[in-house]
Motif scaffolding. Structure first.
Motif, short mmCIF file in Angstrom:
data_model
loop_
_atom_site.label_atom_id
_atom_site.label_comp_id
_atom_site.label_asym_id
_atom_site.label_seq_id
_atom_site.Cartn_x
_atom_site.Cartn_y
_atom_site.Cartn_z
N SER A 226 15.40 12.06 25.58
CA SER A 226 14.64 13.27 25.00
C SER A 226 15.62 14.05 24.12
N ALA A 227 16.71 13.99 24.17
CA ALA A 227 17.54 14.95 23.21
C ALA A 227 17.83 14.03 22.11
N VAL A 228 17.97 12.75 22.20
CA VAL A 228 18.10 11.92 21.15
C VAL A 228 16.72 11.66 20.36
N LEU A 229 15.53 11.68 20.98
CA LEU A 229 14.26 11.47 20.38
C LEU A 229 14.24 12.80 19.42
N GLN A 230 14.42 13.89 19.94
CA GLN A 230 14.22 15.12 19.19
C GLN A 230 15.33 15.43 18.11
N THR A 231 16.40 14.79 18.14
CA THR A 231 17.56 14.91 17.19
C THR A 231 17.23 13.86 15.94
N VAL A 232 16.74 12.63 16.17
CA VAL A 232 16.35 11.99 15.14
C VAL A 232 15.37 12.26 14.22
N ARG A 233 16.08 12.37 12.94
CA ARG A 233 15.32 13.07 11.66
C ARG A 233 14.01 11.96 11.33
N GLU A 234 14.07 10.83 11.68
CA GLU A 234 12.96 9.94 11.42
C GLU A 234 11.62 10.20 12.25
N ALA A 305 2.33 18.43 4.84
CA ALA A 305 2.00 19.61 5.02
C ALA A 305 2.45 20.42 3.82
N ASP A 306 3.56 20.09 2.97
CA ASP A 306 3.89 20.80 1.75
C ASP A 306 3.12 20.28 0.54
N GLY A 307 1.94 19.74 0.75
CA GLY A 307 1.22 19.13 -0.56
C GLY A 307 1.48 18.12 -1.21
N LEU A 308 2.94 17.56 -0.97
CA LEU A 308 3.37 16.74 -1.83
C LEU A 308 3.07 15.20 -1.34
N SER A 309 2.80 14.54 -2.38
CA SER A 309 2.52 13.03 -2.05
C SER A 309 3.86 12.39 -1.92
N ARG A 310 3.79 11.48 -0.71
CA ARG A 310 4.99 10.55 -0.26
C ARG A 310 4.50 9.38 0.11
N THR A 311 5.44 8.35 -0.10
CA THR A 311 5.38 7.07 0.38
C THR A 311 5.99 6.99 1.70
N MET A 312 5.15 6.60 2.79
CA MET A 312 5.85 6.46 4.00
C MET A 312 5.62 4.95 4.25
N LEU A 313 6.91 4.50 5.10
CA LEU A 313 6.81 3.24 5.62
C LEU A 313 6.55 3.37 7.04
N SER A 334 9.06 6.43 8.13
CA SER A 334 10.16 6.72 7.08
C SER A 334 9.60 6.92 5.89
N ASP A 335 10.03 8.02 5.50
CA ASP A 335 9.68 8.50 4.02
C ASP A 335 10.70 7.71 2.95
N ILE A 336 9.93 6.98 2.35
CA ILE A 336 10.68 6.11 1.56
C ILE A 336 10.31 6.50 -0.11
N THR A 337 9.99 7.77 -0.33
CA THR A 337 9.46 8.05 -1.71
C THR A 337 10.58 7.85 -2.72
N LEU A 338 11.77 8.48 -2.25
CA LEU A 338 12.91 8.50 -3.17
C LEU A 338 13.34 7.12 -3.33
N GLN A 339 13.45 6.33 -2.35
CA GLN A 339 13.88 4.91 -2.48
C GLN A 339 12.89 4.14 -3.33
N ARG A 340 11.71 4.41 -3.10
CA ARG A 340 10.63 3.72 -4.05
C ARG A 340 11.10 4.12 -5.49
N ALA A 341 11.41 5.31 -5.76
CA ALA A 341 11.43 5.66 -7.17
C ALA A 341 12.61 5.04 -7.78
N VAL A 342 13.81 5.06 -6.80
CA VAL A 342 15.12 4.32 -7.36
C VAL A 342 14.86 2.90 -7.42
N GLN A 343 14.08 2.16 -6.55
CA GLN A 343 13.79 0.73 -6.85
C GLN A 343 13.14 0.55 -7.77
#
Length: 605
Positions: A226-234, A305-313, A334-343
């Motif tokens: 449970s601690a690991v699950l709650q710590t994971v940022r994904e 929730a912040d109103g920004l469009s994101r590409t989610m994997l 996974s939020d891959i918005t930045l990775q998609r832009a970089v790609q």
């Protein structure tokens, strides 16, 4: 394949072993006691049997005494009914003998004694009856003597009785041993049963302790998970068959702007202000659960929730919960918005780079064509310059003054030098354009051939004192490589030729050639001389076209040899470098890597 036993398997086999041990401890002593009891009863029966044999012998002796004493009394003339009754005891003697024979029927030795006794008693009873009926005293004495001395039965009776007594002693001892054994088995069985009881109690205590430890470990593992699950940022979420949220981590709550206590048991489509309202995504998640189709790296455009469009994997797979029989869907986001832009940026840069590479390839081809064209086109003017210079020299003849002859020599030398430069430039151009023919190349043979050619040239060239130069060669063992033989021949010709050229000022020229294999399979070669050397600050100019570190008046050459060497080694995937000190010689080292598919790409026509 080795068998692996789990803790559950070991516990099952341990219980089976305890059951078998309990069965053996109960059944073996019971069977042993039963056998000992039967043996004790048999011993008691044998004791009774011995006593019965003794009683029959006693009765037999009493009947014999009655018959013989009655016969003696009747021989004295005394005749009474009691004496006649005692004489009839002779009939019981055969009955007693028969019963005695049956009692000792298991002993051949005793049966032989009874057989002898039977024959003797038959004769003694006959003599006793004759004594009772005789009135002749002399005859009576003879009969009494014969009955007493010729047919004695005392020894047979004593032997019978002694044998039975010996058997009685043995059987009594055996009975005592059986009794002691029975007592020992009884106490041993009791002790083993007590030990088994203690073992069972110890195993039960251990089993209970193991179960408590397992429960504590399970609790700690659950807390850690449970601690690991709650710590994971994904974001991670667990969905049931109706796509309702069963479990999630803090990253999921933060991303979709919901409170932890409000999100459980809610449908996924109600979370995130419509982020999961896409019916295609929900259908794919339903297929994961119903059909077992795993969802891998599915890209979905969402608004957080912040109103920004994101590409989610999205990745999802079906799994079974350890505490329930229902199957659930484990989904990671996974939020891959930045990775998609970089790609996208990388792809754009790659397209630009491909254009630049193509442009560079065109430029290189144009340069190669230009070099080849210039080299060929310059030959005709040079031939004209050299030819007309010779004709002018012949035309002037003896009339030419010293200055005119000097000018003509300069023109001729310059034309010859220009021709040499064009030839070397053509060689350099061919080294870059020609297809490579990869084959096994014996470096030892190439070096030996090059050395022979250089030695022959030295013998044809006399030194300042008129004596031909000589070089001391030290050539180590060299390997066989897969390479282009003509190109490698050019490498050795340039390197060894330079070593010979730059050692011209030494009284004793020494040139060493060596090789060693590197850990990655490559081979490193070195050419060392004790010649003029050079300043290392100009080492970067060594391998350039027409680059020279010495004056042309000191050492001849066009400055293309080392550039050609570098081009050959570059095409083979290798490299070259140099180490030197001024007036202390130089070492040129190069590496030829092992052959791979990449080495063959330039060998194609």
């Amino acid at each position: 394949m080795a068998l692996r036993f789990t803790d559950e398997d070991w516990n099952r086999w341990r219980l089976i072993g305890l059951a078998l041990a309990a069965l053996l401890i109960i059944t073996v002593p019971a069977l042993t006691l039963l056998r000992l009891t039967n043996e004790s009863v048999a011993s008691a029966n044998w004791v009774a049997h011995t006593q019965a044999v003794g009683a029959r012998l006693y009765n037999l002796q009493a009947d014999i005494r009655d018959v013989e004493s009655a016969a003696l009394t009747l021989s004295k003339g005394i005749d009474t009914p009691a004496l006649r009754q005692r004489m009839r005891a002779a009939d019981r003697i055969s009955v007693n003998l028969n019963e005695l024979s049956q009692l000792v029927s298991d002993s051949p030795e005793q049966l032989m004694r009874i057989g002898k006794m039977d024959s003797m008693l038959e004769r003694r009873m006959a003599l006793a009856k004759e004594i009772a009926s005789s009135t002749d005293l002399t005859r009576q004495d003879q009969l009494i003597e014969e009955m007493t001395f010729q047919y004695p039965i005392r020894d047979l009776v004593e032997a019978l009785q002694r044998h039975e007594e010996e058997l009685l002693v043995e059987r009594a001892l055996a009975a005592k041993r059986q009794q002691r054994m029975s007592t020992l088995v009884t106490w041993s069985a009791l002790l083993v049963q007590l030990l088994l009881l203690l073992l069972v109690l110890w195993l039960l205590k251990r089993q209970i302790g193991s179960r408590l430890d397992a429960e504590q470990q399970l609790s700690r593992a659950s807390a850690r998970a449970s601690a690991v699950l709650q710590t994971v940022r994904e974001p991670i979420v667990l969905l049931d068959g109706k796509l309702r949220i069963l479990l999630h981590n803090n990253a999921f709550s933060e991303l979709y702007g919901v409170e932890d206590e409000d999100i459980n048991q809610r449908p996924l489509q109600d979370v995130g202000d419509g982020a999961w309202s896409d019916p295609i995504v929900r259908q794919r998640l339903a297929d994961v659960l119903l059909r077992g189709r795993e969802l891998w790296d599915y890209e979905h455009l969402q608004q957080g929730a912040d109103g920004l469009s994101r590409t989610m994997l999205i990745n999802a797979r079906r799994m079974m919960l350890p505490d329930a029989e229902d199957e659930v869907v484990l989904m990671t986001i996974s939020d891959i918005t930045l990775q998609r832009a970089v790609q996208v940026r990388v792809e754009e840069l790659n397209r630009q780079l491909e254009g630049k590479v193509e442009q560079m390839a065109d430029v290189n081809r144009e340069l190669e064509a230009f070099s080849y064209s210039v080299s060929h086109d310059l030959r005709a003017p040079l031939r004209h310059v050299a030819g007309f210079s010779d004709k002018l020299r012949k035309h002037l003849g003896e009339e030419a003054d010293e200055k005119s002859r000097h000018y003509l020599d300069v023109i001729g030398d310059s034309a010859r030098r220009m021709a040499a430069l064009i030839d070397d430039l053509l060689v350099y151009s061919r080294l870059g354009r020609g297809a490579m023919r990869m084959q096994a190349v014996d470096m030892q043979s190439l070096v030996a051939d090059t050395r022979s050619m250089l030695d022959a040239n030295l013998r044809n060239e006399a030194g300042p004192d008129g004596v031909p130069r000589s070089v001391e060669w030290h050539i180590g063992p060299l390997p066989v490589l897969v390479a282009d033989e003509n190109m490698m021949r050019q490498v050795w010709l340039n390197l060894l030729g330079n070593a010979v050229k730059y050692t011209a000022g030494r009284e004793k020229a020494v040139i060493e050639v060596s090789a060693k294999q590197l850990p990655d399979g490559s081979h490193q070669f070195s050419v060392t001389d004790n010649g003029a050397g050079f300043d290392m600050q100009y080492a970067s100019k060594l391998f350039g076209v027409f680059q020279r570190l010495h004056k042309a008046s000191e050492y001849a050459g066009t400055g293309i040899g080392l550039a050609s060497v570098r081009r050959v080694l570059t095409r083979h995937g290798g490299r070259i470098w140099a180490d030197a000190q001024v007036d202390q010689g130089a070492t040129f080292s190069f590496i030829v890597p092992p052959v791979t598919e990449a080495n063959y790409k330039d060998s194609l026509p």
